[in-house]
Design an enzyme around this catalytic site. Structure first.
Site, PDB file in Angstrom:
ATOM      1  N   PRO A 208      13.831  80.018  67.742  1.00 41.07           N
ATOM      2  CA  PRO A 208      14.301  79.571  66.434  1.00 41.07           C
ATOM      3  C   PRO A 208      15.478  80.407  65.934  1.00 41.07           C
ATOM      4  O   PRO A 208      15.553  81.598  66.225  1.00 41.07           O
ATOM      5  CB  PRO A 208      13.099  79.778  65.512  1.00 41.07           C
ATOM      6  CG  PRO A 208      11.951  80.126  66.367  1.00 41.07           C
ATOM      7  CD  PRO A 208      12.442  80.464  67.728  1.00 41.07           C
ATOM      8  N   GLY A 209      16.361  79.771  65.233  1.00 40.30           N
ATOM      9  CA  GLY A 209      17.446  80.497  64.584  1.00 40.30           C
ATOM     10  C   GLY A 209      18.601  80.875  65.480  1.00 40.30           C
ATOM     11  O   GLY A 209      19.486  81.627  65.079  1.00 40.30           O
ATOM     12  N   GLY A 211      20.786  78.766  66.642  1.00 37.93           N
ATOM     13  CA  GLY A 211      21.943  77.928  66.379  1.00 37.93           C
ATOM     14  C   GLY A 211      21.921  76.588  67.087  1.00 37.93           C
ATOM     15  O   GLY A 211      22.975  75.992  67.319  1.00 37.93           O
ATOM     16  N   HIS A 427       1.430 110.769  57.928  1.00 42.76           N
ATOM     17  CA  HIS A 427       1.364 109.693  58.912  1.00 42.76           C
ATOM     18  C   HIS A 427       2.772 109.341  59.431  1.00 42.76           C
ATOM     19  O   HIS A 427       3.006 109.303  60.639  1.00 42.76           O
ATOM     20  CB  HIS A 427       0.699 108.472  58.262  1.00 42.76           C
ATOM     21  CG  HIS A 427       0.517 107.315  59.175  1.00 42.76           C
ATOM     22  ND1 HIS A 427      -0.704 106.966  59.713  1.00 42.76           N
ATOM     23  CD2 HIS A 427       1.399 106.409  59.660  1.00 42.76           C
ATOM     24  CE1 HIS A 427      -0.560 105.906  60.481  1.00 42.76           C
ATOM     25  NE2 HIS A 427       0.711 105.529  60.465  1.00 42.76           N
ATOM     26  N   GLU A 428       3.695 109.156  58.512  1.00 43.25           N
ATOM     27  CA  GLU A 428       5.042 108.748  58.926  1.00 43.25           C
ATOM     28  C   GLU A 428       5.766 109.881  59.651  1.00 43.25           C
ATOM     29  O   GLU A 428       6.526 109.636  60.588  1.00 43.25           O
ATOM     30  CB  GLU A 428       5.852 108.268  57.719  1.00 43.25           C
ATOM     31  CG  GLU A 428       5.278 107.043  56.998  1.00 43.25           C
ATOM     32  CD  GLU A 428       4.942 105.881  57.930  1.00 43.25           C
ATOM     33  OE1 GLU A 428       5.585 105.750  58.988  1.00 43.25           O
ATOM     34  OE2 GLU A 428       4.026 105.103  57.597  1.00 43.25           O
TER      35      GLU A 428
HETATM   36  P1  ADP Z   1      18.001  76.643  65.191  1.00 51.57           P
HETATM   37  O1  ADP Z   1      18.258  75.211  64.999  1.00 51.57           O
HETATM   38  O2  ADP Z   1      18.277  77.118  66.585  1.00 51.57           O
HETATM   39  O3  ADP Z   1      16.658  77.097  64.730  1.00 51.57           O
HETATM   40  P2  ADP Z   1      20.033  76.850  63.243  1.00 51.57           P
HETATM   41  O4  ADP Z   1      21.131  76.144  63.914  1.00 51.57           O
HETATM   42  O5  ADP Z   1      19.274  76.055  62.250  1.00 51.57           O
HETATM   43  O6  ADP Z   1      19.032  77.454  64.298  1.00 51.57           O
HETATM   44  O7  ADP Z   1      20.589  78.168  62.587  1.00 51.57           O
HETATM   45  C1  ADP Z   1      20.393  78.469  61.246  1.00 51.57           C
HETATM   46  C2  ADP Z   1      21.592  79.157  60.672  1.00 51.57           C
HETATM   47  O8  ADP Z   1      21.799  80.410  61.301  1.00 51.57           O
HETATM   48  C3  ADP Z   1      22.869  78.398  60.898  1.00 51.57           C
HETATM   49  O9  ADP Z   1      23.065  77.485  59.885  1.00 51.57           O
HETATM   50  C4  ADP Z   1      23.917  79.491  60.910  1.00 51.57           C
HETATM   51  O10 ADP Z   1      24.269  79.835  59.597  1.00 51.57           O
HETATM   52  C5  ADP Z   1      23.182  80.654  61.512  1.00 51.57           C
HETATM   53  N1  ADP Z   1      23.430  80.730  62.957  1.00 51.57           N
HETATM   54  C6  ADP Z   1      22.489  80.626  63.918  1.00 51.57           C
HETATM   55  N2  ADP Z   1      23.042  80.756  65.133  1.00 51.57           N
HETATM   56  C7  ADP Z   1      24.347  80.913  64.946  1.00 51.57           C
HETATM   57  C8  ADP Z   1      25.462  81.086  65.820  1.00 51.57           C
HETATM   58  N3  ADP Z   1      25.295  81.112  67.136  1.00 51.57           N
HETATM   59  N4  ADP Z   1      26.683  81.221  65.276  1.00 51.57           N
HETATM   60  C9  ADP Z   1      26.843  81.214  63.950  1.00 51.57           C
HETATM   61  N5  ADP Z   1      25.853  81.043  63.072  1.00 51.57           N
HETATM   62  C10 ADP Z   1      24.609  80.901  63.543  1.00 51.57           C
HETATM   63 ZN    ZN Z   2       1.776 104.071  61.508  1.00 50.94          ZN
END
Ligand code: ADP
Ligand code: ZN
Ligand code: MG
Length: 625
Positions: A208-209, A211, A427-428
C-alpha cells in the site's frame, strides 16, 4: 425491513379507522330523517283517510313507511312518514275506496341498503387503494435493491486526471513498462497496423502507498484519456448479482468512452480464488468475478479500453485472472530505495516552502522502508507543524518532529516527576545504551521520555541503517543485536530494581523478540535446527487454502523450535544484563541527564558514554545530516 413492515401496518390501521367513521355516518343519516317527520300513527292515518283529509300516500313496503301528504299541508312541506306493516290490506282497501286519494306503492330502493352498499363499496375501494400503496412501496424497495448496481454508480469517472508521469517518482521500471500502454492509447494505429495485440489488463502489484493508483492515473493523464476507477470491495455487495451488474455497467460506460483506462483497486477483494474461503464459496464474489472475466474476454480486438488493476496480494488471485488476454502483464511497484525516496520527496517538496538548510537527501537517508504515501505524509506533517509554529518555511526541526510523529505518534506533555517517570527513563536508557555499545546495532538517533500517543511512555530511536533495510539482507549477528537491544529495557529494570520489581512495560519488546527469534528459527534457518523452512511466510487464514495447511513438522520438532527460540532470547538477555551490570555508574548518570532534559540526542548520549567506556568503532562516523 422492520421499517417497511411497520409502515404498512400503519396504513391498514388508517384505512380501517376511516371505514368505521364512514359506515357510521352513512347509516345514521336515514334513521335521523325518519324520526324528524314521524308525526302520525297508523290508526291516525286510517281515520284521516276515512275523514278524507289525505291527499296522497306513497307506500314503501320494504321500508315499512307510508309517506302521507295531507290536504291541509302546503306543497312545500315534506310528507309525513307513517310507520306501517309489511302487509297493509286495511290501508290499501281504504285508500282504494277513497277516490280523491292518490295511492302509490313504491317498492323504492332501500336507502339503508344503499347506504350499506355504498359503505361496503367504499371499504373495498379503500382496501384496494391501501393494498396498492403497500404493494407499490414494497416494489419500490425491491426495485431499489435491483437498481443498486445501476442507478447508484459506484465508480468514479475523471475526464482528466491531471496526473503526469512527472508526478510519480521512485518507480522508474514500472513507469517504463507502462509507457507502452500510453503510446497505445495515444496512437493505436501504430500497433494495430502491424497486428500487435496490446495487453487488455495490467496488474500493478505492490504494498500500500507505493503509488499504484497514482501510476494508473498518470497513464490516463499522459494519454489524455478518461479514467474510470472502482474499488474491488465495491463489487462485493450483500445482494447476489449486484456486483456483476456493476461490472456490466462499468464496462458499458467505459466502452462508450473508449479509449480510456479502467482502474480496479484492491482487485483481490473480488478476484480471489474461487471456491476458497471459510464457509464455502461466496456466490456473489464468484458471479462478479465471472462477469469481470466475461467482460474482459468480450472486448473485440483492440477496443481501446485498458484495464489496470492493483493489489498487494497477487498470490490470492484466481488464476483465471492471470491468463493471457486478461491481466497477463504484471508490473511490480515496490517500496522505493534511497534514490526513489529522494525523487518522491522532490515531487512533494515542489509546492512547499523549505528553508535552505533542509536537505532532502538527509530525509531520504533517514526514511528507509517508507512508502511514497508515507513520504508525502511526512512532508505534509512538517508543513502543518511549520504553519502551527508560525514559521515561513519548513526547517530541519519540523522535519525531525514530523518523522517522529509519523513513525511513533503525536508527542504529549511530559510526565510530572514520579516513580513511573524514573522507571521509564531507566527502561529507555537500557535500549539506548545497548544501541550504542553493541557492535552491529543501528546507532542511536535520540532517546526521550516525552510520552507519545498510543500509550508510549518514551522511546529510544535508532538511525535506520539504510544499507541494511534497503538491501533487505539481515545477517544473523545484526538480528541478534536487534533482539538484545529490544531486551535492554527489561534487562536494566531487573539489574537496577531487582527481579521482583520488573514491570510489564516491556511486554511489547518481549513480543517483538519472540516473533523475531521465531522467524530466525523457522524461516531463516538461523538456529541449531539447521537450514529448514519450517513455516511458510504466508500465515493469513482467511483463505480456505491456508486454513487447511497443517503444520509441516511433528510435535517433537515443534518443541525443538520452542527450545531454540528460548535459547536465542535467553542468550541475548544474558548479554543485555551483563552490559547493564558492567555499567551501573554510567547508567545512573545517563538516567539523571535524561530525567533532567527529557530528550538526549544520539551525539550527546555517545559523549556521556565515552566518558565511562570505550565506544565500538561504528560509532565514530556519524551518519546524521
Ligand atoms: P497505492 O495506490 O499504491 O496504495 P497511492 O497511489 O494511492 O498508493 O498513493 C497515495 C499517495 O502517496 C499519492 O497520492 C501520492 O501523493 C503519494 N505517492 C505514493 N507513491 C508515490 C510516488 N511513487 N511518487 C510520488 N508520490 C507518491
Ligand atoms: Zn522497551
Ligand atoms: Mg491505491
Amino acid at each position: 425491513m422492520n421499517q417497511l413492515f411497520r409502515r404498512s401496518a400503519n396504513t391498514t390501521g388508517a384505512i380501517a379507522l376511516g371505514w368505521l367513521i364512514l359506515q357510521g355516518s352513512l347509516a345514521g343519516l336515514p334513521a335521523f330523517a325518519q324520526k324528524e317527520s314521524e308525526s302520525l300513527t297508523y290508526s291516525e292515518l286510517l281515520s284521516k283517510i276515512d275523514a278524507g283529509e289525505v291527499s296522497s300516500i306513497e307506500l314503501d313496503p320494504t321500508q315499512r313507511i307510508a309517506k302521507v301528504r295531507l290536504k291541509s299541508q302546503g306543497s312545500s312541506e315534506p310528507p309525513l312518514s307513517v310507520p306501517v306493516f309489511e302487509q297493509n290490506p286495511e290501508l290499501v282497501r281504504r285508500a282504494n275506496d277513497n277516490a280523491s286519494l292518490q295511492f302509490d306503492i313504491q317498492p323504492s330502493t332501500d336507502s339503508n341498503a344503499v347506504a350499506g352498499l355504498i359503505a361496503n363499496l367504499l371499504l373495498v375501494f379503500l382496501l384496494i387503494i391501501g393494498l396498492m400503496m403497500i404493494l407499490r412501496r414494497s416494489t419500490n424497495a425491491s426495485n431499489q435493491a435491483m437498481n443498486f448496481g445501476k442507478s447508484r454508480a459506484r465508480f468514479q469517472m475523471e475526464a482528466k486526471t491531471g496526473v503526469m508521469f512527472d508526478d510519480v517518482a521512485g518507480i522508474e521500471e514500472a513507469k517504463e513498462e507502462l509507457q507502452e500502454v500510453v503510446s497505445f492509447l495515444k496512437k493505436p494505429e501504430r500497433f494495430t497496423a502491424i497486428g500487435a495485440k496490446i495487453p487488455r489488463g495490467v496488474l500493478l502489484v505492490g504494498p500500500p502507498g507505493t503509488g499504484k493508483t497514482l501510476l494508473a492515473k498518470a497513464i490516463a493523464g499522459e494519454a489524455g484519456v478518461p479514467f474510470f476507477s472502482i474499488s474491488g470491495s465495491e463489487f462485493v455487495e450483500m445482494f447476489v448479482g449486484v456486483g456483476a451488474s456493476r461490472v456490466r455497467d462499468l464496462f458499458k460506460k467505459a466502452k462508450e468512452s473508449a479509449p480510456c483506462i479502467v482502474f480496479i483497486d484492491e482487485i483481490d477483494a473480488v478476484g480471489r480464488q474461487r471456491g476458497a474461503g471459510i464457509g464455502g464459496g461466496n456466490d456473489e464474489r464468484e458471479q462478479t468475478l465471472n462477469q469481470l472475466l466475461t467482460e474482459m474476454d468480450g472486448f473485440e480486438g483492440n477496443a481501446g479500453v485498458i484495464i489496470i488493476a492493483a493489489t498487494n496480494r497477487p498470490d490470492v488471485l484466481d488464476t483465471a485472472l492471470l491468463r493471457p488476454g486478461r491481466f497477463d502483464r504484471q508490473v511490480i511497484v515496490d517500496l522505493p530505495g534511497y534514490q526513489g525516496r529522494l525523487g518522491i520527496l522532490e515531487v512533494h517538496a515542489r509546492n512547499k516552502k523549505l528553508s535552505s538548510d533542509v536537505s532532502l537527501e538527509a530525509i531520504a537517508r533517514r526514511t528507509p522502508g517508507f512508502s511514497g504515501a508515507e513520504l508525502a505524509n511526512l512532508l505534509n506533517e512538517a508543513a502543518i507543524l511549520t504553519a502551527r509554529r508560525r514559521k515561513d518555511a519548513i526547517t530541519p526541526l519540523e522535519v525531525d518532529d514530523a518523522i517522529d510523529r509519523v513513525t511513533i505518534g503525536l508527542s504529549l506533555t511530559p510526565l510530572l516527576d514520579s516513580k513511573k517517570k524514573r522507571i521509564i527513563a531507566y527502561h529507555e536508557v537500557g535500549h539506548a545504551l545497548l544501541m550504542t555499545l553493541l557492535e552491529k546495532s543501528d546507532i542511536l538517533d535520540k532517546v526521550t521520555i516525552i510520552p507519545r500517543s498510543g500509550g508510549i511512555g518514551g522511546f529510544a530511536k535508532p538511525v535506520p541503517n539504510e544499507d541494511i533495510i534497503d538491501s533487505g539482507l539481515y545477517s544473523r549477528s545484526w538480528l541478534m543485536d536487534r533482539i538484545t537491544v529490544a531486551l535492554g529495557g527489561r534487562a536494566i529494570e531487573e539489574v537496577v530494581f531487582g527481579a521482583e520489581e520488573v514491570t510489564q512495560g516491556a511486554s511489547s519488546d518481549i513480543e517483538y523478540v519472540t516473533n523475531l527469534a521465531r522467524e530466525m528459527v523457522t524461516r531463516y534457518g538461523m538456529s541449531d535446527l539447521g537450514p529448514f523452512a519450517l513455516e511458510s511466510g504466508n500465515s493469513e487464514v482467511f483463505l480456505g487454502r491456508d486454513l487447511m495447511t497443517r503444520s509441516e513438522y511433528s510435535e517433537e520438532v515443534a518443541s525443538k523450535i520452542d527450545q531454540q527460540v528460548r535459547a536465542i532470547a535467553l542468550h541475548c538477555y544474558d548479554i543485555a544484563r551483563t552490559i547493564m551490570r558492567d555499567n551501573r555508574a554510567l547508567i545512573d548518570q545517563l538516567v539523571e541527564t535524561l530525567l533532567d532534559k527529557e530528550l538526549i540526542e544520539g551525539e550527546e548520549f555517545r559523549e556521556i558514554v565515552a566518558r565511562y567506556t570505550e565506544l565500538p568503532a561504528k560509532q565514530l562516523t556519524s551518519t546524521k545530516g
